[in-house]
Design a protein around this motif. Structure first.
Motif, PDB file in Angstrom:
ATOM      1  N   LEU A 220      -0.808   0.528   1.847  1.00  0.00           N
ATOM      2  CA  LEU A 220      -1.640   0.286   3.029  1.00  0.00           C
ATOM      3  C   LEU A 220      -0.791  -0.014   4.258  1.00  0.00           C
ATOM      4  N   PHE A 221       0.281  -0.771   4.080  1.00  0.00           N
ATOM      5  CA  PHE A 221       1.151  -1.101   5.205  1.00  0.00           C
ATOM      6  C   PHE A 221       1.747   0.159   5.824  1.00  0.00           C
ATOM      7  N   VAL A 222       2.289   1.022   5.002  1.00  0.00           N
ATOM      8  CA  VAL A 222       2.902   2.253   5.518  1.00  0.00           C
ATOM      9  C   VAL A 222       1.821   3.216   6.004  1.00  0.00           C
ATOM     10  N   GLY A 223       0.687   3.272   5.335  1.00  0.00           N
ATOM     11  CA  GLY A 223      -0.388   4.176   5.709  1.00  0.00           C
ATOM     12  C   GLY A 223      -1.016   3.864   7.049  1.00  0.00           C
ATOM     13  N   GLU A 224      -0.912   2.623   7.483  1.00  0.00           N
ATOM     14  CA  GLU A 224      -1.486   2.250   8.776  1.00  0.00           C
ATOM     15  C   GLU A 224      -0.668   2.757   9.951  1.00  0.00           C
ATOM     16  N   TRP A 225       0.516   3.256   9.716  1.00  0.00           N
ATOM     17  CA  TRP A 225       1.320   3.814  10.795  1.00  0.00           C
ATOM     18  C   TRP A 225       0.776   5.156  11.260  1.00  0.00           C
ATOM     19  N   ALA A 226       0.179   5.922  10.355  1.00  0.00           N
ATOM     20  CA  ALA A 226      -0.248   7.291  10.658  1.00  0.00           C
ATOM     21  C   ALA A 226      -1.173   7.383  11.879  1.00  0.00           C
TER      22      ALA A 226
END
Length: 96
Positions: free
Chosen positions: A49-55
């Motif tokens: 979720l942390f990395v996915g929120e960058w998109a």
């Protein structure tokens, strides 16, 4: 800020690519965290979720940079939506 990024050489396709890479990294971080960490599924989900929120941020910056590129293609220095002198058209209200 977007104009400065554009002048520095950042382009919309770079931001779109970063957004797509962020989605791939989100999936990869979930798999890696799930397999190699002892913290369990909760930690794997948090990493993904942390990395996915960058998109969404990358995609939004890509759209803003694309608008800047289109303005530059038209030969304008600033996009129309940033132009201080342009009048915004508002719908007329009947009876007012």
């Amino acid at each position: 800020m977007i104009s400065t990024l554009h002048r520095m050489g950042l382009r919309s396709n770079m931001m779109y690519g970063a957004g797509i890479a962020s989605i791939g990294m989100s999936i990869a971080s979930w798999f890696i965290s799930k397999q190699y960490e002892t913290a369990g599924m909760d930690r794997a989900d948090r990493w993904a979720l942390f990395v996915g929120e960058w998109a969404p941020t990358f995609f939004a910056m890509g759209v803003a940079l694309r608008m800047e590129e289109m303005a530059m293609e038209k030969g304008r220095e600033t996009p129309e939506w940033q132009d201080q002198n342009s009048e915004m058209r508002r719908p007329s209200r009947a009876g007012v």
